[in-house]
Write a protein that holds these residues in place. Structure first.
Motif, mmCIF file in Angstrom:
data_model
loop_
_atom_site.group_PDB
_atom_site.id
_atom_site.type_symbol
_atom_site.label_atom_id
_atom_site.label_comp_id
_atom_site.label_asym_id
_atom_site.label_seq_id
_atom_site.Cartn_x
_atom_site.Cartn_y
_atom_site.Cartn_z
ATOM 1 N N ARG A 49 26.689 -3.846 48.645
ATOM 2 C CA ARG A 49 26.272 -2.664 49.405
ATOM 3 C C ARG A 49 25.127 -2.994 50.348
ATOM 4 N N ALA A 50 24.163 -3.782 49.857
ATOM 5 C CA ALA A 50 23.011 -4.141 50.691
ATOM 6 C C ALA A 50 23.454 -4.957 51.910
ATOM 7 N N HIS A 51 24.370 -5.886 51.700
ATOM 8 C CA HIS A 51 24.852 -6.692 52.825
ATOM 9 C C HIS A 51 25.653 -5.837 53.810
ATOM 10 N N ALA A 52 26.458 -4.918 53.303
ATOM 11 C CA ALA A 52 27.218 -4.030 54.185
ATOM 12 C C ALA A 52 26.271 -3.124 54.981
ATOM 13 N N ALA A 53 25.252 -2.608 54.316
ATOM 14 C CA ALA A 53 24.271 -1.753 54.997
ATOM 15 C C ALA A 53 23.490 -2.550 56.036
ATOM 16 N N ASN A 79 14.754 -7.325 60.343
ATOM 17 C CA ASN A 79 14.677 -8.776 60.150
ATOM 18 C C ASN A 79 13.902 -9.129 58.886
ATOM 19 N N ALA A 80 12.810 -8.409 58.635
ATOM 20 C CA ALA A 80 12.018 -8.663 57.428
ATOM 21 C C ALA A 80 12.828 -8.337 56.171
ATOM 22 N N VAL A 81 13.570 -7.237 56.212
ATOM 23 C CA VAL A 81 14.410 -6.871 55.066
ATOM 24 C C VAL A 81 15.511 -7.922 54.886
ATOM 25 N N GLY A 82 16.064 -8.397 55.990
ATOM 26 C CA GLY A 82 17.081 -9.448 55.909
ATOM 27 C C GLY A 82 16.539 -10.705 55.255
ATOM 28 N N ASP A 83 15.293 -11.041 55.569
ATOM 29 C CA ASP A 83 14.657 -12.203 54.921
ATOM 30 C C ASP A 83 14.525 -11.979 53.422
ATOM 31 N N VAL A 95 8.461 -12.112 39.555
ATOM 32 C CA VAL A 95 8.596 -11.867 38.119
ATOM 33 C C VAL A 95 7.674 -10.713 37.751
ATOM 34 N N ASP A 96 8.279 -9.674 37.260
ATOM 35 C CA ASP A 96 7.556 -8.475 36.861
ATOM 36 C C ASP A 96 8.276 -7.913 35.635
ATOM 37 N N PRO A 97 7.614 -7.868 34.499
ATOM 38 C CA PRO A 97 8.293 -7.411 33.280
ATOM 39 C C PRO A 97 8.781 -5.964 33.359
ATOM 40 N N ASP A 98 8.248 -5.192 34.292
ATOM 41 C CA ASP A 98 8.650 -3.798 34.422
ATOM 42 C C ASP A 98 9.778 -3.588 35.433
ATOM 43 N N ARG A 99 10.234 -4.676 36.066
ATOM 44 C CA ARG A 99 11.271 -4.566 37.087
ATOM 45 C C ARG A 99 12.418 -5.508 36.761
ATOM 46 N N LYS A 100 13.601 -5.113 37.197
ATOM 47 C CA LYS A 100 14.788 -5.938 37.011
ATOM 48 C C LYS A 100 15.240 -6.451 38.371
ATOM 49 N N VAL A 101 16.096 -7.445 38.367
ATOM 50 C CA VAL A 101 16.635 -7.984 39.607
ATOM 51 C C VAL A 101 17.344 -6.875 40.382
ATOM 52 N N THR A 102 18.047 -6.021 39.673
ATOM 53 C CA THR A 102 18.745 -4.922 40.341
ATOM 54 C C THR A 102 17.759 -3.997 41.057
ATOM 55 N N ASP A 103 16.550 -3.854 40.523
ATOM 56 C CA ASP A 103 15.532 -3.028 41.174
ATOM 57 C C ASP A 103 15.155 -3.603 42.539
ATOM 58 N N TRP A 104 15.021 -4.930 42.614
ATOM 59 C CA TRP A 104 14.659 -5.569 43.888
ATOM 60 C C TRP A 104 15.753 -5.348 44.926
ATOM 61 N N TYR A 105 17.019 -5.453 44.500
ATOM 62 C CA TYR A 105 18.125 -5.203 45.424
ATOM 63 C C TYR A 105 18.150 -3.739 45.860
ATOM 64 N N ARG A 106 17.881 -2.841 44.938
ATOM 65 C CA ARG A 106 17.864 -1.410 45.292
ATOM 66 C C ARG A 106 16.744 -1.103 46.278
ATOM 67 N N ASP A 107 15.596 -1.783 46.124
ATOM 68 C CA ASP A 107 14.502 -1.610 47.079
ATOM 69 C C ASP A 107 14.946 -2.016 48.485
ATOM 70 N N VAL A 108 15.637 -3.144 48.578
ATOM 71 C CA VAL A 108 16.139 -3.618 49.871
ATOM 72 C C VAL A 108 17.138 -2.623 50.433
ATOM 73 N N GLU A 109 18.042 -2.158 49.584
ATOM 74 C CA GLU A 109 19.055 -1.193 50.022
ATOM 75 C C GLU A 109 18.397 0.091 50.538
ATOM 76 N N THR A 110 17.369 0.549 49.865
ATOM 77 C CA THR A 110 16.657 1.762 50.272
ATOM 78 C C THR A 110 15.944 1.557 51.598
ATOM 79 N N GLU A 111 15.322 0.403 51.761
ATOM 80 C CA GLU A 111 14.616 0.136 53.019
ATOM 81 C C GLU A 111 15.587 0.054 54.192
ATOM 82 N N ILE A 112 16.740 -0.528 53.968
ATOM 83 C CA ILE A 112 17.757 -0.571 55.028
ATOM 84 C C ILE A 112 18.196 0.844 55.378
#
Length: 124
Positions: A49-53, A79-83, A95-112
């Protein structure tokens, strides 16, 4: 010959005590493998989804034209989000014990999505 057999007998007895430890290590690796496979399956749809967006946002900026208000700032943000997205795809995460990898992708998706919402729409 007897010295060699005693040596190997002692060696085998010593190694036998490590079999339990080795078994525990192998089980840990198998659990890690299962978790990584599970993570791959969870990340795949979010990543797609992030790549499509990302592609849609780039197209929308192109269609907005060079005179669109705020175009350059939006391109810089995109461009920054793409990076960040490429870094995530390469496995570089904070590395953040309160965050998951999926959270980082969702952040990117939201910013896009925020960038896409800011793209000026013409009334062609």
């Amino acid at each position: 010959m007897r010295v060699a057999s005693e040596f190997f007998s002692d060696h085998c007895a010593h190694c036998a005590s490590h079999v339990t430890e080795l078994d525990a290590v192998i089980n840990s690796f198998l659990e890690l493998r299962d978790k990584l496979l599970e993570l791959r399956d969870k990340v795949a749809p979010i990543r797609a989804r992030a790549h499509a967006a990302m592609a849609a946002a780039a197209n929308e900026l192109t269609w907005a034209g060079p005179d669109a208000q705020g175009r350059f700032a939006l391109e810089a943000r995109l461009n920054a989000v793409g990076d960040r997205l490429r870094a995530l795809d390469a496995g570089h995460i904070e590395v953040d014990p309160d965050r998951k990898v999926t959270d980082w992708y969702r952040d990117v998706e939201t910013e896009i999505a925020e960038i896409r919402d800011a793209v000026p729409r013409s009334a062609h």
